[in-house]
Write a protein that holds these residues in place. Structure first.
Motif, PDB file in Angstrom:
ATOM      1  N   GLU A  12       0.842  -1.204   0.000  1.00  0.00           N
ATOM      2  CA  GLU A  12       0.000   0.000   0.000  1.00  0.00           C
ATOM      3  C   GLU A  12       0.880   1.258   0.000  1.00  0.00           C
TER       4      GLU A  12
ATOM      5  N   LEU B 166       0.693   4.778   1.604  1.00  0.00           N
ATOM      6  CA  LEU B 166      -0.065   5.541   2.596  1.00  0.00           C
ATOM      7  C   LEU B 166       0.515   6.950   2.699  1.00  0.00           C
TER       8      LEU B 166
ATOM      9  N   ASP C 166      -2.852   5.261  -1.886  1.00  0.00           N
ATOM     10  CA  ASP C 166      -4.063   4.446  -1.801  1.00  0.00           C
ATOM     11  C   ASP C 166      -4.948   4.926  -0.660  1.00  0.00           C
ATOM     12  N   ARG C 167      -4.315   5.270   0.455  1.00  0.00           N
ATOM     13  CA  ARG C 167      -5.061   5.784   1.608  1.00  0.00           C
ATOM     14  C   ARG C 167      -4.254   6.927   2.216  1.00  0.00           C
TER      15      ARG C 167
ATOM     16  N   GLY D  63      -8.214   6.902   5.858  1.00  0.00           N
ATOM     17  CA  GLY D  63      -9.198   6.498   4.869  1.00  0.00           C
ATOM     18  C   GLY D  63      -8.704   6.795   3.469  1.00  0.00           C
ATOM     19  N   THR D  64      -9.522   6.454   2.491  1.00  0.00           N
ATOM     20  CA  THR D  64      -9.204   6.862   1.124  1.00  0.00           C
ATOM     21  C   THR D  64      -9.505   8.360   1.030  1.00  0.00           C
TER      22      THR D  64
ATOM     23  N   ASP E 217     -13.106   8.878   1.336  1.00  0.00           N
ATOM     24  CA  ASP E 217     -13.595   8.804   2.727  1.00  0.00           C
ATOM     25  C   ASP E 217     -13.353  10.139   3.424  1.00  0.00           C
TER      26      ASP E 217
END
Ligand SMILES: Nc1ncnc2c1ncn2[C@@H]1O[C@H](COP(=O)(O)OP(=O)(O)OP(=O)(O)O)[C@@H](O)[C@H]1O
Ligand SMILES: [Mg+2]
Length: 274
Positions: free
Chosen positions: A52, A54, A231-232, A244-245, A248
């Motif tokens: 991921e 982040l 990604d987030r 969150g994304t 979000d």
């Protein structure tokens, strides 16, 4: 912690898709940081999954750099646990900690290259520290890393003071990649770069992440970077993180989060992304 039951369903090598079932590589629980009476973090919980990207954002002084330093074991949190690649970084013997350090790379906020060493020599530092490879091989790996981050070969023999800001960032990235890490930590990689260089750097990070299957944790103020490669996003507010994304977070009504994502820069970055 048992691994995901649906893991066996994943086939092929498309690392651009980050299924939520990927195992966690970083787990932070109940983290608290205090400097004397100043409390920086108070109950930070955060999980980062394999593969991921982040983004870590928050106002200046909210403790983004300190959090990165705590994850990589350069600073001790006041309380809470930090687990990286399945190990509690505060509870492992020194030798194990050193072995673990070789599995991540870090690009510091200020670059942190040794000014008395050339770019190639800087990249060789972790290789000399963590491996017993012959000198010629270490030199060859350093040359490969220079090419990997898009620096011209002649940049390798230059000292950090002889490089532009963008080139210094790339040199720092090459050093962070020296040991073929699984996790890459980046502290404000595009700060101080003009928008075109910043975009090129984002693209480089995105490409390296995909081709090497890296997990990336990136502190940034740069909304374009968040939209381009994350990604987030984890936001440090009120001494905790909200994760969150981007979608979000666009729905969050915390004042700082709302201003950040819905402010003029947020709208511009969102529009540019299409
Ligand atoms: N070694 C230290 N001793 C005492 N206080 C510290 C130390 N390191 C950081 N701090 C304090 O902790 C707070 C968070 O610092 P940090 O560098 O993590 O902020 P940041 O979120 O990275 O900010 P910026 O966006 O400006 O880089 C600041 O108030 C800082 O002064
Ligand atoms: Mg910082």
């Amino acid at each position: 912690m048992p691994s995901s039951p649906s893991f066996s369903l994943i086939s092929g090598c498309d690392v651009t898709v980050v299924p939520p079932q990927q195992p966690p590589v970083i787990r932070i629980k109940g983290l608290r940081t205090a400097f004397g009476r100043q409390i920086v973090h108070d109950g930070v919980d955060l999980t980062v999954r394999k593969g991921e990207v982040l983004g870590l954002v928050g106002g200046s002084g909210t403790g983004k750099s300190v959090l990165l330093r705590e994850i990589v074991g350069l600073m001790e949190p006041t309380a809470g646990t930090v687990e990286v690649l399945g190990k509690d970084t505060r509870r492992i013997p020194e030798r194990e900690r050193i072995a673990l350090q070789a599995r991540w790379g870090m690009l510091f906020q200020d670059g942190a290259l040794f000014s008395s060493l050339t770019v190639l020599e800087n990249i060789q530092v972790p290789l000399k520290e963590h491996t017993a490879l012959p000198r010629e091989m270490i030199e060859e790996i350093a040359r490969i890393k220079v090419a990997m981050v898009g620096l011209p070969a002649d940049a390798g023999v230059k000292y950090p003071s002889q490089l532009s800001g963008g080139m210094r960032k790339r040199a720092g990235l090459a050093r962070a990649l020296a040991m073929d890490p699984e996790i890459l930590f980046l502290d404000e990689p595009t700060a101080g770069l003009d928008p075109i260089s910043a975009n090129a750097f984002d693209e480089l990070i995105g490409n390296l992440q995909k081709s090497l299957g890296l997990t990336v944790v990136m502190v940034t103020h740069d909304l374009d970077s968040l939209y381009a490669i994350c990604d987030r996003v984890a936001v440090l507010v009120d001494k905790k993180v909200v994760v969150g994304t981007i979608n979000d977070l666009l729905g969050q009504d915390h004042p700082w989060i709302r201003d950040y994502f819905h402010g003029p820069r947020g709208r511009a970055a969102s529009a540019a992304k299409g």
